[in-house]
Design a protein around this motif. Structure first.
Motif, short mmCIF file in Angstrom:
data_model
loop_
_atom_site.label_atom_id
_atom_site.label_comp_id
_atom_site.label_asym_id
_atom_site.label_seq_id
_atom_site.Cartn_x
_atom_site.Cartn_y
_atom_site.Cartn_z
N ALA A 255 8.08 11.98 -50.33
CA ALA A 255 7.57 11.96 -51.70
C ALA A 255 6.06 11.73 -51.70
N GLY A 256 5.62 10.78 -50.86
CA GLY A 256 4.18 10.51 -50.77
C GLY A 256 3.42 11.72 -50.25
N ALA A 257 3.96 12.35 -49.24
CA ALA A 257 3.27 13.50 -48.65
C ALA A 257 3.16 14.66 -49.65
N ALA A 258 4.18 14.81 -50.49
CA ALA A 258 4.11 15.88 -51.49
C ALA A 258 2.99 15.60 -52.49
N LEU A 259 2.84 14.32 -52.87
CA LEU A 259 1.78 14.00 -53.83
C LEU A 259 0.40 14.12 -53.18
N VAL A 260 0.31 13.78 -51.91
CA VAL A 260 -0.94 14.00 -51.17
C VAL A 260 -1.28 15.50 -51.17
N ALA A 261 -0.28 16.32 -50.92
CA ALA A 261 -0.50 17.78 -50.92
C ALA A 261 -0.90 18.27 -52.30
N LEU A 262 -0.30 17.70 -53.34
CA LEU A 262 -0.64 18.09 -54.71
C LEU A 262 -2.09 17.74 -55.01
N ARG A 263 -2.52 16.53 -54.65
CA ARG A 263 -3.91 16.12 -54.89
C ARG A 263 -4.87 17.06 -54.18
N GLN A 264 -4.54 17.36 -52.92
CA GLN A 264 -5.43 18.22 -52.14
C GLN A 264 -5.48 19.65 -52.70
N ALA A 265 -4.31 20.17 -53.07
CA ALA A 265 -4.26 21.56 -53.54
C ALA A 265 -5.09 21.74 -54.79
N LEU A 266 -5.07 20.75 -55.68
CA LEU A 266 -5.77 20.88 -56.96
C LEU A 266 -7.11 20.15 -56.98
N ALA A 267 -7.47 19.52 -55.83
CA ALA A 267 -8.71 18.73 -55.75
C ALA A 267 -8.78 17.74 -56.92
N LEU A 268 -7.70 17.02 -57.13
CA LEU A 268 -7.61 16.10 -58.28
C LEU A 268 -8.57 14.93 -58.09
N PRO A 269 -9.28 14.52 -59.15
CA PRO A 269 -10.20 13.38 -59.05
C PRO A 269 -9.48 12.04 -59.18
N PHE A 270 -8.21 12.06 -59.51
CA PHE A 270 -7.45 10.81 -59.67
C PHE A 270 -6.32 10.75 -58.64
N GLY A 271 -5.62 9.60 -58.60
CA GLY A 271 -4.53 9.43 -57.65
C GLY A 271 -3.21 9.13 -58.34
N PHE A 272 -2.20 8.80 -57.51
CA PHE A 272 -0.86 8.51 -58.04
C PHE A 272 -0.30 7.25 -57.40
N GLU A 273 0.37 6.48 -58.22
CA GLU A 273 1.18 5.37 -57.69
C GLU A 273 2.64 5.74 -57.94
N LEU A 274 3.46 5.50 -56.94
CA LEU A 274 4.82 6.03 -56.94
C LEU A 274 5.84 4.92 -56.71
N GLU A 275 6.92 4.95 -57.49
CA GLU A 275 8.08 4.11 -57.21
C GLU A 275 9.30 5.02 -57.07
N LEU A 276 10.12 4.71 -56.08
CA LEU A 276 11.32 5.52 -55.84
C LEU A 276 12.58 4.69 -56.05
N ASP A 277 13.51 5.26 -56.78
CA ASP A 277 14.85 4.68 -56.89
C ASP A 277 15.82 5.63 -56.20
N LYS A 278 16.24 5.20 -55.00
CA LYS A 278 17.04 6.10 -54.15
C LYS A 278 18.52 6.02 -54.54
N GLY A 279 19.08 7.18 -54.84
CA GLY A 279 20.51 7.24 -55.14
C GLY A 279 21.29 8.00 -54.08
N ILE A 280 20.58 8.64 -53.16
CA ILE A 280 21.24 9.44 -52.12
C ILE A 280 21.13 8.72 -50.78
N PRO A 281 22.26 8.43 -50.15
CA PRO A 281 22.21 7.68 -48.88
C PRO A 281 21.41 8.44 -47.81
N LEU A 282 20.74 7.67 -46.97
CA LEU A 282 19.96 8.22 -45.86
C LEU A 282 20.88 8.90 -44.83
N GLY A 283 20.43 10.01 -44.31
CA GLY A 283 21.17 10.67 -43.23
C GLY A 283 22.56 11.12 -43.64
#
Lengths: 309, 309
Positions: free
Chosen positions: B67-95
Motif C-alpha cells: 500500500a505504501g509503495a503504491a502511494l509512493v508511485a502515485l506521488r512520483q507519477a503525478l509529482a505531487l507537492p503533498f504527501g499521504f498518511e495511511l492506516e490499514l485495517d486488514k481483513g484478509i489473512p496473510l499468505g
C-alpha cells in the motif's frame, strides 16, 4: 447407402497456429485446396490410385499418406465391410505451411463420408482427421484439419472443435514464398525448454486475439496478434521474414506471423483492400530477399471443405 | 482539489490465476477485504500510521509495504507537492492466497485518488497498483490488483485490464484452510523448465474458460477449468488438496483449483446454492486432512474496490 459409388470433395488450405495459438488455432484459406475422388470398392482395403497436380511424389501406401490413413481410420472405426479407392488432385504445394497434407486428408474423409450408408457429422470426422494428419505432423494436432472440417476460424483441442466468431469483413493475406520448409525441421527448432514468463505473455496474446475476434474488436486483435513463443524460434528459417512482417504491419495489418510451420507468412487485416495492399507489400519484401511468391487473399471466416458432386 | 482531507476505501479480496490463467486472470471475492484510510499531509512523503486487524506485523517502511509503495508511485507519477498518511485495517489473512497484499494496495490507491485535485481513472491507477503489488510478489502481475480495480473477472496483462463477461448467477466458493503458504515458496516450485505441450494444453483450457464465460456456456468452462501447468507443481504444498478438489467436483462444481499462490482453494459453480454445497464439502475434506477453514461465497462477477465515505 447413398446409392453413389463415387464422390468428390474439395478442402481448402489453412493457416495453422495463427501465430499465437500454436497447435490449436487455425482458419481456412479460400481459393486454394486439394480435391479427393473416392470410390467404394468391394475389397476391404484402402488403395491410392492416383496423385496428380502440384505434388506427386507422396507415399502411395495408405498408412503413410494422410488421406489414406484417414480412410483406414474410418474403415476401422466403423468396421466397414467395404473399402475405398482414392485419387488426389493436389492444389496446395508441399511444405508451404498452408495445410496441404491436412487438406488431402479432409477432402478424402468428406468424399468417403458421402459414400457411407449413414454419414458422420463433423465432430465424428474430427478424430479420424487427426489420425490421418498425424502421419504428416507426428502428432495429433487439429489446427489445420479442424478449420477445414468446420470452416472459418477454429480452436481445435484434443476434445473437439470450437468455432470462433470473426467479422465477415476481416481478411487475411497469405504469401507463399517459393522455398520449401520441412515440417519436421520447423518442429526441431521448437525442441528444448521454455520459461514460464514466455508462456504467460503468449497466453495473454492468445486471449486478446480470441476475445477480439468474438467481440469484433480490432484493437484487441492488434494488441494480441504477436507470437512471442514460436515465431522467434522459427523466423530464422524463413529468408526475409522480418522485412515481410514489417511490410504487412506498415500496410495496416492487425498482425502478421508464420502460417503453420512456414515458410508462408500471413497477415490479418480489417478488410479485403487492406489485405490486398499488405499482400502486395509482403511479396515485394520477399522479392528483396530473392524469393518469388504467390499471394492468397481470403476472408478469415473462410470456407469449410465441401462435396463437389 | 476535492476539499476532503481524508478518504476511506475498501478493496475486496481476489482469486488470482483462476487455475488456467497464471499471472493473468482473476476475480474478486465479495465480503472479505481490506480498508485503507488516507489523509493528505503537507510533508512530501508517505507514512504508515497504523496497521490493524487480522494482520499487524507488516513492514511500516512505505517502500516495503504494497500500500505504501503504491502511494509512493502515485506521488512520483503525478509529482505531487503533498504527501499521504495511511492506516490499514486488514481483513484478509496473510499468505492465504486471497490477494491480501493487493487489497491493501488497491484500497490505499482508491482512497488517495479521492484526495487528488483531478482523480485518475482505473486505467491510470493500474500501473501504480502493479508497482505496489510488485513489493509482495516480486513481479508486476495484475491478476489480483486488476480485478480489484475493475471488478468482476478480469484478464490483466502488462498492457491493461480486459474485463471478461460472466453470467451473474455463477458463484465461487473460496475455502481458506488455516495454514500459511508463503508466496515465495509457492513461486519457487514453479522454477525450472517447461515443455511446449504443457503450454498447448493449458492454452486450450484458458481459451475454453474465457470463451465459456463470455458466451455463458457452462459446459465450455467445465471442459477448460483444469490447470495442467501450475496446479500439479503446487498441489503437494497444500494438505488434502486432491480430496478438497474432488469434493468440489462431486458437489457439482465446474472446476476447482488453487486460489492465487494458495493455500486457499476455489471452486466455480453455476449458481449460489451449488457453490454453498461445494464449499461445505471442501471444508469437510480439509477437516479430514486436519485443517480448519473459512468459507467465502461470492459471485464470480464480484465487486470492485470502492470509496467508503
Amino acid at each position: 447407402m447413398s446409392g453413389a459409388a463415387q464422390a468428390r470433395a474439395f478442402s481448402p488450405g489453412s493457416v495453422g497456429n495463427v501465430g499465437v495459438g500454436f497447435d490449436l488455432l487455425g482458419h481456412t484459406i479460400a481459393g486454394i485446396g486439394d480435391i479427393a475422388t473416392v470410390r467404394r470398392i468391394d475389397a476391404p482395403t484402402v488403395r491410392i490410385a492416383a496423385i496428380r497436380g502440384c505434388v506427386r511424389d507422396l507415399p502411395r501406401e495408405p498408412e503413410r499418406n494422410t488421406a489414406g490413413a484417414a480412410l483406414v481410420a474410418l474403415r476401422q472405426a466403423l468396421a466397414l465391410p467395404f473399402g475405398f479407392e482414392l485419387e488426389l488432385d493436389k492444389g496446395i504445394p508441399l511444405g508451404s505451411g498452408m495445410g496441404g497434407s491436412a487438406a488431402s486428408c479432409v477432402a478424402a474423409l468428406v468424399a468417403a463420408n458421402a459414400l457411407l450408408d449413414t454419414p458422420l457429422d463433423v465432430a465424428a470426422l474430427y478424430p479420424l482427421a487427426l489420425a490421418g494428419e498425424s502421419v504428416a505432423s507426428g502428432g495429433r494436432t487439429g489446427d489445420n484439419v479442424g478449420p477445414m472440417l468446420a470452416g472459418g476460424l477454429v480452436l481445435a483441442t484434443a476434445r473437439g472443435l470450437l468455432p470462433i466468431a470473426v467479422p465477415a469483413a476481416w481478411h487475411a493475406a497469405v504469401v507463399h514464398p517459393h522455398a520449401v520448409l520441412e515440417t519436421l525441421q520447423a518442429r526441431r527448432v521448437l525442441q528444448g525448454a521454455y520459461a514460464l514468463p514466455e508462456f504467460v505473455a503468449q497466453s495473454a496474446n492468445l486471449a486478446q486475439v480470441l476475445l477480439g475476434c468474438e467481440r469484433g474488436d480490432a484493437a484487441l486483435v492488434r494488441a494480441g496478434l504477436d507470437d512471442v513463443l514460436v515465431e522467434p524460434r522459427r523466423a530464422p528459417l524463413i529468408p526475409g521474414f522480418a522485412a515481410v512482417k514489417q511490410a504487412a504491419l506498415a500496410a495496416g495489418a492487425l498482425g502478421a506471423s508464420i502460417s503453420g510451420a512456414g515458410p508462408s507468412v500471413f497477415a490479418w487485416c480489417e478488410d479485403a483492400a487492406t489485405a490486398a495492399a499488405a499482400g502486395t507489400a509482403m511479396q515485394a519484401a520477399f522479392r528483396s530477399a530473392g524469393l518469388g511468391s504467390d499471394l492468397h487473399l481470403t476472408p478469415i471466416a473462410g470456407p469449410a471443405a465441401r462435396r463437389l458432386d
